[in-house]
Design a protein around this motif. Structure first.
Motif: not given
Length: 459
Positions: A38-41, A45-46, A140-142
């Motif tokens: 979730y942190d990477k997501l 987004k930011e 994003m691919q990851d």
């Protein structure tokens, strides 16, 4: 043989003793899937939001407007030079023409400086954004490999539903606007206009060259979608009624269900509308009183007229008009305007040497003038004015296809700008009236018997 029999019995006894006494079973579940990052997501987004805030349609239109400005102003400068060469009398005419050419060259230089600066900013922005997008691609691919539970797809579906709901809600009649203090704009900074959105001859195609139209920013309940129209039906100078339409569609097709609100039965009289620069606010029409340096207020409900006198020395009766090089717009001495905070009057006085003067019109009985500001822009070098969020904007004629919003005066800070470079694409050569509507942030123009509207963009 006996030993063989005893061993299984002993083992059975051991297993029985290990069984839980309360008949409950405890299991440990091990998930082979990796935890969702979730942190990477959130980081992705930011970064995406930063890209969206940096790259906007307004920035692109800013560059297009500057290029359009140069495209229009350079041929005009050549025309001025050719005119000077043909008609220079080496005396007063030549001096004035040289001053005009000098001003044009200075403004063109300012446009070029802004264009160079804007181009460099766009190049840096494009390079930085492209780099950020390339960095986001592998992330994003990851992240896609983690979406085994359709988390992202569900969020995207929810976002689409929210967007459709917002569009549905925005399609309803807008509530009456709030009234922030002058200069405090709830929409942001005025950066450009797009359009035209509406272009119609309405109910009287080609019949009346001078007029004005728009919306009431402070309508009665149930009249939020109403539009008004004033046409100068006598000699392109006077009128004695305002025509009402229940919707924009009714105005376009020329069906006036409410009909006319009559100010007087004869024309012209003391209460006659003089000149095209009128506005509607709070179920009342504000206009230049006939043959007076005063603002009239016609209350449509009560059918009464009140007025307020302008300062001594105010130019009226076509002595302080809006003008361009080829002529002036008759009886445009007073320009009424509306914005988020109410009604304004723009005029000129002898004491201010013909420069624009701006006063707030305060509602109430009696009608009165509020605070007054003086500007440094000469009125006869201006073709029209309007207000938005407590800021005065002035336009000038570029050519038959283009008008330029070149000047602004902020009533909060007193700051004046002479090089805005915002261009209006005209549908006919002249704009006789220009009104800003704070209800929907539209700019309503009356152009040689046509009604045209543009969308104002804020940032």
């Amino acid at each position: 043989m006996k030993l063989y029999v005893i061993v299984p019995l002993w083992a059975l006894l051991t297993l029985t003793q290990q069984a839980p006494s309360d008949d409950k079973c405890a299991c440990e579940l091990t998930n082979s899937e990796k935890a969702f990052p979730y942190d990477k997501l959130s980081g992705v987004k930011e970064n995406a939001l930063k890209c969206n805030s940096n790259v906007t349609p307004q920035k692109t239109m800013e560059l297009e407007s500057l290029l359009l400005g140069l495209d229009r102003r350079l041929p005009q400068l050549l025309e001025y030079v050719s005119l000077l060469e043909r008609e220079d009398d080496r005396e007063l005419y030549g001096v004035i023409s040289l001053q005009v050419i000098e001003n044009e060259m200075r403004e063109i230089q300012q446009l070029m400086e802004r264009l160079n600066s804007t181009t460099l900013q766009h190049q840096r922005l494009t390079a930085a954004t492209a780099e950020q997008l390339e960095d986001l691609r592998p992330v994003m691919q990851d992240l896609q490999t983690y979406d085994t539970s359709q988390v992202m797809k569900t969020q995207q579906a929810n976002q689409r539903l929210k967007r459709d709901l917002d569009q549905c809600q925005n399609g309803q009649p807008a509530p009456p606007p709030t009234h922030p203090p002058p200069g405090n704009c709830p929409h942001g900074q005025f950066v450009n206009i797009t359009g035209p959105r509406v272009h119609t001859a309405g109910e009287f195609p080609g019949a009346y060259k001078y007029g004005a139209w728009g919306r009431d920013p402070k309508p009665e309940a149930g009249k939020e979608s109403w539009h008004w129209l004033v046409i100068l039906s006598v000699s392109n100078k006077f009128s004695n009624f305002v025509r009402l339409y229940s919707s924009l569609s009714s105005l376009i097709v020329g069906v006036s269900i409410p009909g006319n609100a009559l100010i007087s039965h004869s024309n012209p009289t003391t209460n006659t509308i003089q000149g095209p620069n009128v506005v509607m606010y709070g179920e009342a029409l504000f206009y230049n009183c006939y043959n007076q340096d005063a603002v009239c207020q016609f209350n449509i409900t009560r059918k009464t007229v009140t007025s307020v006198q302008l300062p001594k020395g105010t130019r009226f009766n076509s002595k302080g008009n809006f003008c361009h090089l080829d002529g002036c717009y008759l009886f445009t001495d007073l320009d009424l305007a509306t914005d988020e905070s109410g009604v304004w009057v723009i005029y000129t006085t002898n004491q201010n040497f013909g420069n624009l003067v701006l006063s707030k019109v305060e509602e109430g009985e009696p009608l009165r003038l509020g605070q007054t500001w003086q500007t440094s822009v000469y009125k006869q070098g201006v073709t029209n004015t309007f207000m938005a969020c407590g800021v005065l904007y002035a336009t000038r004629y570029v050519d038959t296809l283009t008008e330029e919003i070149f000047f602004s005066f902020d009533t909060t800070t007193g700051e004046q700008k002479f090089n805005l470079g915002i261009f209006i694409k005209k549908m006919s050569p002249n704009i006789q009236a220009l009104n800003y509507s704070p209800v929907d942030q539209m700019l309503h123009a009356y152009c040689d018997a046509f009604m045209v509207s543009y969308k104002v963009l804020f940032e």
